[in-house]
Design a protein around this motif. Sequence first.
Motif, PDB file in Angstrom:
ATOM      1  N   ALA A   1      55.886 -26.702  86.634  1.00 13.20           N
ATOM      2  CA  ALA A   1      55.304 -25.589  87.387  1.00 13.20           C
ATOM      3  C   ALA A   1      54.783 -24.521  86.434  1.00 13.20           C
ATOM      4  O   ALA A   1      53.680 -23.992  86.612  1.00 13.20           O
ATOM      5  N   ASP A   2      55.553 -24.210  85.388  1.00 15.43           N
ATOM      6  CA  ASP A   2      55.111 -23.237  84.381  1.00 15.43           C
ATOM      7  C   ASP A   2      53.857 -23.733  83.664  1.00 15.43           C
ATOM      8  O   ASP A   2      52.942 -22.960  83.401  1.00 15.43           O
ATOM      9  N   SER A   3      53.833 -25.016  83.334  1.00 14.85           N
ATOM     10  CA  SER A   3      52.672 -25.549  82.600  1.00 14.85           C
ATOM     11  C   SER A   3      51.418 -25.525  83.475  1.00 14.85           C
ATOM     12  O   SER A   3      50.337 -25.208  82.998  1.00 14.85           O
ATOM     13  N   ARG A   4      51.548 -25.849  84.772  1.00 17.60           N
ATOM     14  CA  ARG A   4      50.389 -25.778  85.677  1.00 17.60           C
ATOM     15  C   ARG A   4      49.899 -24.348  85.824  1.00 17.60           C
ATOM     16  O   ARG A   4      48.703 -24.076  85.812  1.00 17.60           O
ATOM     17  N   ASN A   5      50.840 -23.415  85.942  1.00 12.55           N
ATOM     18  CA  ASN A   5      50.489 -22.000  86.066  1.00 12.55           C
ATOM     19  C   ASN A   5      49.736 -21.525  84.813  1.00 12.55           C
ATOM     20  O   ASN A   5      48.712 -20.850  84.909  1.00 12.55           O
ATOM     21  N   ALA A   6      50.254 -21.886  83.655  1.00  7.12           N
ATOM     22  CA  ALA A   6      49.611 -21.500  82.392  1.00  7.12           C
ATOM     23  C   ALA A   6      48.227 -22.130  82.281  1.00  7.12           C
ATOM     24  O   ALA A   6      47.268 -21.470  81.878  1.00  7.12           O
ATOM     25  N   TYR A   7      48.104 -23.396  82.648  1.00  8.07           N
ATOM     26  CA  TYR A   7      46.826 -24.108  82.586  1.00  8.07           C
ATOM     27  C   TYR A   7      45.760 -23.391  83.417  1.00  8.07           C
ATOM     28  O   TYR A   7      44.644 -23.174  82.971  1.00  8.07           O
ATOM     29  N   LYS A   8      46.130 -22.974  84.623  1.00  4.95           N
ATOM     30  CA  LYS A   8      45.186 -22.275  85.500  1.00  4.95           C
ATOM     31  C   LYS A   8      44.751 -20.943  84.903  1.00  4.95           C
ATOM     32  O   LYS A   8      43.595 -20.567  84.980  1.00  4.95           O
ATOM     33  N   LYS A   9      45.696 -20.220  84.319  1.00  9.70           N
ATOM     34  CA  LYS A   9      45.393 -18.889  83.783  1.00  9.70           C
ATOM     35  C   LYS A   9      44.624 -18.934  82.461  1.00  9.70           C
ATOM     36  O   LYS A   9      43.953 -17.982  82.112  1.00  9.70           O
ATOM     37  N   LEU A  10      44.725 -20.035  81.730  1.00  2.00           N
ATOM     38  CA  LEU A  10      44.105 -20.106  80.403  1.00  2.00           C
ATOM     39  C   LEU A  10      42.669 -20.628  80.418  1.00  2.00           C
ATOM     40  O   LEU A  10      42.018 -20.648  79.386  1.00  2.00           O
ATOM     41  N   LYS A  11      42.177 -21.047  81.573  1.00  2.00           N
ATOM     42  CA  LYS A  11      40.852 -21.667  81.639  1.00  2.00           C
ATOM     43  C   LYS A  11      39.739 -20.770  81.097  1.00  2.00           C
ATOM     44  O   LYS A  11      38.775 -21.261  80.555  1.00  2.00           O
ATOM     45  N   LYS A  12      39.871 -19.465  81.235  1.00  2.00           N
ATOM     46  CA  LYS A  12      38.814 -18.542  80.811  1.00  2.00           C
ATOM     47  C   LYS A  12      39.171 -17.739  79.561  1.00  2.00           C
ATOM     48  O   LYS A  12      38.393 -16.915  79.119  1.00  2.00           O
ATOM     49  N   GLU A  13      40.347 -17.962  79.014  1.00  2.19           N
ATOM     50  CA  GLU A  13      40.801 -17.174  77.865  1.00  2.19           C
ATOM     51  C   GLU A  13      39.976 -17.461  76.612  1.00  2.19           C
ATOM     52  O   GLU A  13      39.555 -18.586  76.381  1.00  2.19           O
ATOM     53  N   GLU A  14      39.799 -16.432  75.818  1.00  4.47           N
ATOM     54  CA  GLU A  14      39.090 -16.563  74.542  1.00  4.47           C
ATOM     55  C   GLU A  14      40.063 -16.631  73.365  1.00  4.47           C
ATOM     56  O   GLU A  14      39.675 -16.985  72.260  1.00  4.47           O
ATOM     57  N   ARG A  15      41.311 -16.256  73.626  1.00  5.50           N
ATOM     58  CA  ARG A  15      42.336 -16.261  72.579  1.00  5.50           C
ATOM     59  C   ARG A  15      43.636 -16.784  73.181  1.00  5.50           C
ATOM     60  O   ARG A  15      44.085 -16.305  74.220  1.00  5.50           O
ATOM     61  N   ILE A  16      44.227 -17.744  72.499  1.00  6.01           N
ATOM     62  CA  ILE A  16      45.459 -18.359  72.979  1.00  6.01           C
ATOM     63  C   ILE A  16      46.512 -18.271  71.892  1.00  6.01           C
ATOM     64  O   ILE A  16      46.262 -18.625  70.738  1.00  6.01           O
ATOM     65  N   SER A  17      47.691 -17.801  72.280  1.00  8.16           N
ATOM     66  CA  SER A  17      48.831 -17.696  71.378  1.00  8.16           C
ATOM     67  C   SER A  17      49.886 -18.689  71.850  1.00  8.16           C
ATOM     68  O   SER A  17      50.410 -18.552  72.948  1.00  8.16           O
ATOM     69  N   LEU A  18      50.171 -19.689  71.035  1.00  2.00           N
ATOM     70  CA  LEU A  18      51.126 -20.734  71.385  1.00  2.00           C
ATOM     71  C   LEU A  18      52.372 -20.580  70.527  1.00  2.00           C
ATOM     72  O   LEU A  18      52.291 -20.622  69.302  1.00  2.00           O
ATOM     73  N   THR A  19      53.510 -20.385  71.165  1.00  2.00           N
ATOM     74  CA  THR A  19      54.774 -20.264  70.436  1.00  2.00           C
ATOM     75  C   THR A  19      55.487 -21.601  70.483  1.00  2.00           C
ATOM     76  O   THR A  19      55.693 -22.173  71.556  1.00  2.00           O
ATOM     77  N   VAL A  20      55.827 -22.094  69.300  1.00  2.00           N
ATOM     78  CA  VAL A  20      56.537 -23.369  69.184  1.00  2.00           C
ATOM     79  C   VAL A  20      57.819 -23.145  68.392  1.00  2.00           C
ATOM     80  O   VAL A  20      57.936 -22.176  67.641  1.00  2.00           O
TER      81      VAL A  20
END
Length: 192
Positions: free
Chosen positions: A151-170
């Motif tokens: 559910a979190d991954s689907r939510n993030a996927y929807k919100k990131l479609k238009k982003e110009e900058r993505i910060s991924l914490t691993v």
Amino acid sequence: QRCRPRKGPMKVVLARGDPGGRLVRLVTGDLARTTRVLARASKTADSTSKKPAQATSKEKKQPDESILADPAVVVRVSDNSYVLSPGIRDLAAHKPVAFTSEGLALPPGFNDDIRGFTMVIVKAGGLFDRMGLKRGDVLVSVNGMPLRDFADSRNAYKKLKKEERISLTVIRGGKPLTLIYEIRALTRREIS
């Protein structure tokens, strides 16, 4: 299952989510009549769904999967910072399944001690490898949004479609690491 015959006009219901209008449920018991109504409904759906094609000079081209193999779509700017071609974002928006050939991340539950998606396969020289991801990395958040479950991954996927900058914490080797991705057209200097 046979429907009971009914008197009066026949009820025809087009199924929801059927863009061509081909799925029809009929309330009738007469096979010949059902066939005629289906044929009529099909002709009506075909005639209403067909729109004349308009040729435009700026037609939007669907992204091609071959972009994944292009080394120029990901450029490493510094240790944990990368520039991605907008074509990658477009492909992710239109055909996310294309990325399955590049790697595999298992959801939480694979390892109960970890709260995030674990990269179990990263294709050597593939897109995720060039983006700085390694086998064993645990993806815990993206742009501050946690990745605890599907559910979190689907939510993030929807919100990131238009982003110009993505910060991924691993989590890598037990320590948090932030990877920064800027999505924009690459300059010739960056590509070479």
